[in-house]
Design an enzyme around this catalytic site. Sequence first.
Site, PDB file in Angstrom:
ATOM      1  N   ASP A  16       0.828  -1.209   0.000  1.00  0.00           N
ATOM      2  CA  ASP A  16       0.000   0.000   0.000  1.00  0.00           C
ATOM      3  C   ASP A  16       0.864   1.263   0.000  1.00  0.00           C
ATOM      4  O   ASP A  16       1.922   1.292   0.632  1.00  0.00           O
ATOM      5  CB  ASP A  16      -0.899  -0.026   1.249  1.00  0.00           C
ATOM      6  CG  ASP A  16      -2.049   0.953   1.136  1.00  0.00           C
ATOM      7  OD1 ASP A  16      -2.257   1.520   0.041  1.00  0.00           O
ATOM      8  OD2 ASP A  16      -2.751   1.163   2.149  1.00  0.00           O
ATOM      9  N   ARG A  20       0.281   7.634  -2.659  1.00  0.00           N
ATOM     10  CA  ARG A  20       0.796   8.698  -1.784  1.00  0.00           C
ATOM     11  C   ARG A  20       2.268   8.992  -2.066  1.00  0.00           C
ATOM     12  O   ARG A  20       2.723  10.128  -2.009  1.00  0.00           O
ATOM     13  CB  ARG A  20       0.602   8.306  -0.299  1.00  0.00           C
ATOM     14  CG  ARG A  20      -0.792   8.651   0.212  1.00  0.00           C
ATOM     15  CD  ARG A  20      -1.120   7.910   1.473  1.00  0.00           C
ATOM     16  NE  ARG A  20      -1.446   6.522   1.176  1.00  0.00           N
ATOM     17  CZ  ARG A  20      -1.509   5.564   2.077  1.00  0.00           C
ATOM     18  NH1 ARG A  20      -1.244   5.831   3.342  1.00  0.00           N
ATOM     19  NH2 ARG A  20      -1.836   4.344   1.724  1.00  0.00           N
ATOM     20  N   TRP A  21       3.000   7.953  -2.406  1.00  0.00           N
ATOM     21  CA  TRP A  21       4.418   8.131  -2.769  1.00  0.00           C
ATOM     22  C   TRP A  21       4.516   9.043  -3.986  1.00  0.00           C
ATOM     23  O   TRP A  21       5.329   9.971  -4.023  1.00  0.00           O
ATOM     24  CB  TRP A  21       5.024   6.758  -3.059  1.00  0.00           C
ATOM     25  CG  TRP A  21       6.481   6.723  -3.365  1.00  0.00           C
ATOM     26  CD1 TRP A  21       7.508   6.554  -2.474  1.00  0.00           C
ATOM     27  CD2 TRP A  21       7.093   6.845  -4.664  1.00  0.00           C
ATOM     28  NE1 TRP A  21       8.715   6.564  -3.136  1.00  0.00           N
ATOM     29  CE2 TRP A  21       8.484   6.741  -4.483  1.00  0.00           C
ATOM     30  CE3 TRP A  21       6.596   7.035  -5.961  1.00  0.00           C
ATOM     31  CZ2 TRP A  21       9.390   6.812  -5.536  1.00  0.00           C
ATOM     32  CZ3 TRP A  21       7.501   7.115  -7.017  1.00  0.00           C
ATOM     33  CH2 TRP A  21       8.887   7.001  -6.799  1.00  0.00           C
ATOM     34  N   ARG A  29       0.236   8.986 -10.577  1.00  0.00           N
ATOM     35  CA  ARG A  29       0.030   7.780  -9.752  1.00  0.00           C
ATOM     36  C   ARG A  29       0.707   6.548 -10.364  1.00  0.00           C
ATOM     37  O   ARG A  29       1.241   5.707  -9.664  1.00  0.00           O
ATOM     38  CB  ARG A  29      -1.473   7.497  -9.591  1.00  0.00           C
ATOM     39  CG  ARG A  29      -2.185   8.462  -8.662  1.00  0.00           C
ATOM     40  CD  ARG A  29      -3.647   8.077  -8.514  1.00  0.00           C
ATOM     41  NE  ARG A  29      -3.826   6.790  -7.859  1.00  0.00           N
ATOM     42  CZ  ARG A  29      -3.787   6.593  -6.541  1.00  0.00           C
ATOM     43  NH1 ARG A  29      -3.585   7.608  -5.732  1.00  0.00           N
ATOM     44  NH2 ARG A  29      -3.981   5.395  -6.035  1.00  0.00           N
ATOM     45  N   HIS A  33       3.085   3.359  -9.057  1.00  0.00           N
ATOM     46  CA  HIS A  33       2.933   1.904  -9.235  1.00  0.00           C
ATOM     47  C   HIS A  33       4.185   1.297  -9.869  1.00  0.00           C
ATOM     48  O   HIS A  33       4.580   0.179  -9.536  1.00  0.00           O
ATOM     49  CB  HIS A  33       1.706   1.597 -10.093  1.00  0.00           C
ATOM     50  CG  HIS A  33       0.408   1.946  -9.412  1.00  0.00           C
ATOM     51  ND1 HIS A  33       0.152   1.604  -8.097  1.00  0.00           N
ATOM     52  CD2 HIS A  33      -0.698   2.601  -9.842  1.00  0.00           C
ATOM     53  CE1 HIS A  33      -1.056   2.048  -7.762  1.00  0.00           C
ATOM     54  NE2 HIS A  33      -1.588   2.656  -8.799  1.00  0.00           N
ATOM     55  N   SER A  61      -7.131  -5.807  -6.171  1.00  0.00           N
ATOM     56  CA  SER A  61      -8.244  -6.390  -5.429  1.00  0.00           C
ATOM     57  C   SER A  61      -9.532  -6.306  -6.239  1.00  0.00           C
ATOM     58  O   SER A  61      -9.602  -5.579  -7.247  1.00  0.00           O
ATOM     59  CB  SER A  61      -8.434  -5.656  -4.099  1.00  0.00           C
ATOM     60  OG  SER A  61      -9.012  -4.394  -4.344  1.00  0.00           O
ATOM     61  N   TRP A  65     -11.216  -2.193  -9.201  1.00  0.00           N
ATOM     62  CA  TRP A  65     -11.867  -1.822 -10.470  1.00  0.00           C
ATOM     63  C   TRP A  65     -12.504  -0.439 -10.388  1.00  0.00           C
ATOM     64  O   TRP A  65     -12.785   0.191 -11.407  1.00  0.00           O
ATOM     65  CB  TRP A  65     -12.947  -2.849 -10.848  1.00  0.00           C
ATOM     66  CG  TRP A  65     -12.392  -4.209 -11.140  1.00  0.00           C
ATOM     67  CD1 TRP A  65     -12.518  -5.318 -10.351  1.00  0.00           C
ATOM     68  CD2 TRP A  65     -11.642  -4.621 -12.286  1.00  0.00           C
ATOM     69  NE1 TRP A  65     -11.878  -6.389 -10.934  1.00  0.00           N
ATOM     70  CE2 TRP A  65     -11.339  -5.991 -12.124  1.00  0.00           C
ATOM     71  CE3 TRP A  65     -11.188  -3.976 -13.436  1.00  0.00           C
ATOM     72  CZ2 TRP A  65     -10.604  -6.721 -13.065  1.00  0.00           C
ATOM     73  CZ3 TRP A  65     -10.456  -4.702 -14.375  1.00  0.00           C
ATOM     74  CH2 TRP A  65     -10.175  -6.050 -14.186  1.00  0.00           C
ATOM     75  N   ARG A  67     -11.155   2.220  -9.502  1.00  0.00           N
ATOM     76  CA  ARG A  67     -10.210   3.292  -9.835  1.00  0.00           C
ATOM     77  C   ARG A  67     -10.404   3.745 -11.278  1.00  0.00           C
ATOM     78  O   ARG A  67     -11.105   3.099 -12.048  1.00  0.00           O
ATOM     79  CB  ARG A  67      -8.784   2.790  -9.622  1.00  0.00           C
ATOM     80  CG  ARG A  67      -8.568   2.436  -8.169  1.00  0.00           C
ATOM     81  CD  ARG A  67      -7.148   2.086  -7.877  1.00  0.00           C
ATOM     82  NE  ARG A  67      -7.031   1.820  -6.444  1.00  0.00           N
ATOM     83  CZ  ARG A  67      -5.934   1.986  -5.739  1.00  0.00           C
ATOM     84  NH1 ARG A  67      -4.841   2.413  -6.314  1.00  0.00           N
ATOM     85  NH2 ARG A  67      -5.934   1.725  -4.448  1.00  0.00           N
ATOM     86  N   LEU A 127      10.787 -20.804  -4.597  1.00  0.00           N
ATOM     87  CA  LEU A 127       9.758 -19.907  -4.059  1.00  0.00           C
ATOM     88  C   LEU A 127       8.504 -19.922  -4.931  1.00  0.00           C
ATOM     89  O   LEU A 127       8.593 -19.849  -6.153  1.00  0.00           O
ATOM     90  CB  LEU A 127      10.315 -18.478  -4.018  1.00  0.00           C
ATOM     91  CG  LEU A 127       9.305 -17.367  -3.689  1.00  0.00           C
ATOM     92  CD1 LEU A 127       8.926 -17.404  -2.209  1.00  0.00           C
ATOM     93  CD2 LEU A 127       9.861 -15.991  -4.052  1.00  0.00           C
ATOM     94  N   SER A 196      -8.399  -4.934   4.535  1.00  0.00           N
ATOM     95  CA  SER A 196      -8.937  -4.625   3.199  1.00  0.00           C
ATOM     96  C   SER A 196      -9.269  -5.882   2.391  1.00  0.00           C
ATOM     97  O   SER A 196      -8.883  -6.002   1.218  1.00  0.00           O
ATOM     98  CB  SER A 196      -7.965  -3.738   2.419  1.00  0.00           C
ATOM     99  OG  SER A 196      -7.805  -2.515   3.067  1.00  0.00           O
TER     100      SER A 196
HETATM  101  C1  FPP Z   1      -1.624   0.168  -3.559  1.00  0.00           C
HETATM  102  O1  FPP Z   1      -1.219   1.519  -3.523  1.00  0.00           O
HETATM  103  C2  FPP Z   1      -1.149  -0.498  -4.738  1.00  0.00           C
HETATM  104  C3  FPP Z   1      -1.931  -1.092  -5.688  1.00  0.00           C
HETATM  105  C4  FPP Z   1      -3.385  -1.160  -5.611  1.00  0.00           C
HETATM  106  C5  FPP Z   1      -1.338  -1.682  -6.896  1.00  0.00           C
HETATM  107  C6  FPP Z   1      -0.169  -2.581  -6.618  1.00  0.00           C
HETATM  108  C7  FPP Z   1       0.693  -2.622  -7.796  1.00  0.00           C
HETATM  109  C8  FPP Z   1       2.047  -2.673  -7.774  1.00  0.00           C
HETATM  110  C9  FPP Z   1       2.875  -2.757  -6.571  1.00  0.00           C
HETATM  111  C10 FPP Z   1       2.829  -2.606  -9.030  1.00  0.00           C
HETATM  112  C11 FPP Z   1       2.434  -3.514 -10.088  1.00  0.00           C
HETATM  113  C12 FPP Z   1       2.690  -4.910  -9.820  1.00  0.00           C
HETATM  114  C13 FPP Z   1       1.987  -5.843 -10.474  1.00  0.00           C
HETATM  115  C14 FPP Z   1       2.225  -7.277 -10.214  1.00  0.00           C
HETATM  116  C15 FPP Z   1       0.953  -5.427 -11.420  1.00  0.00           C
HETATM  117  P1  FPP Z   1      -2.339   2.646  -3.639  1.00  0.00           P
HETATM  118  O2  FPP Z   1      -2.430   3.040  -5.072  1.00  0.00           O
HETATM  119  O3  FPP Z   1      -3.590   2.173  -3.010  1.00  0.00           O
HETATM  120  O4  FPP Z   1      -1.650   3.774  -2.809  1.00  0.00           O
HETATM  121  P2  FPP Z   1      -2.401   4.951  -2.027  1.00  0.00           P
HETATM  122  O5  FPP Z   1      -3.223   4.321  -0.952  1.00  0.00           O
HETATM  123  O6  FPP Z   1      -1.266   5.752  -1.498  1.00  0.00           O
HETATM  124  O7  FPP Z   1      -3.219   5.703  -3.040  1.00  0.00           O
END
Ligand code: FPP
Length: 240
Positions: A16, A20-21, A29, A33, A61, A65, A67, A127, A196
């Site tokens: 997560d 925000r990063w 955004r 990712h 998750s 969808w 988003r 793994l 979540s």
């Molecule tokens: C949560 O951060 C991250 C996600 C919902 C996407 C996860 C995806 C990756 C780590 C990269 C892609 C990897 C694959 C395997 C596709 P957020 O966007 O909810 O962050 P926020 O809460 O700060 O908005």
Amino acid sequence: MLDADRIPRHVAIIMDGNGRWAAAKGVPRLAGHNAGMKAMIEIVDRADKLGIKHLTVYAFSTENWKRSAEEVSGIFKLLIKYVQSELKKIMDNNVRIRILGDPSAIPQDALRSVEKAINDTADNTGLQFNIALNYGGRDDIRRAVSSIAEEVREGKISPEDITEDTISDRLYTGKEFTGCGDPELIIRTSGEERLSNVLLWQCAYSEFVFVDDLWPDFTPEKFEKAIEVYQNRNRRYGGR
Ligand code: FPP
């Protein structure tokens, strides 16, 4: 120090904080990712070196969808990029890729990419890297219940025969699917302290470690620290 003899068998991570990063850096955004994907690659490497048997990451998750279409398609493009750039190394490291969730709803090109990764790595014995894609804990339980109901209707089992294992076996983590079982440790980054909808049945005895780092800042060293926290907690209840 990490105790090499007490490495958890199955670790799940809620990655997560990518958004925000990105906001903190003033970048889109999707750049968050992308940085998150790089962090994920490093954690897979370290999990492999530590001898973890199953690593599960929550990548997308059933709720994601909601988003924007741009963000959703961007995440799946990253998945394709991940398979393209990492598959060779994954093969060299004997890592097996599995999916938790129902990938049939994801875009066709991403699905093809995922199927290639699953097929190419099917005989790997190191793994097991489980990517939760279109996964939801409630949906996982709903599917298991539905398949049990079907078997009852067909007269294959009777309601009295339903045990906890009957349910566990039919979850995505169960014997009939990926066989990774329940996670001993669940890590969530970004300071949020919620599940979540991840692995709801499977987390009954999991230890939770919440860290403040946003996912792209989560390094292999921080990963080892989280495992150390798990080991220290467990040591306290060592008699159990
Ligand atoms: C949560 O951060 C991250 C996600 C919902 C996407 C996860 C995806 C990756 C780590 C990269 C892609 C990897 C694959 C395997 C596709 P957020 O966007 O909810 O962050 P926020 O809460 O700060 O908005």
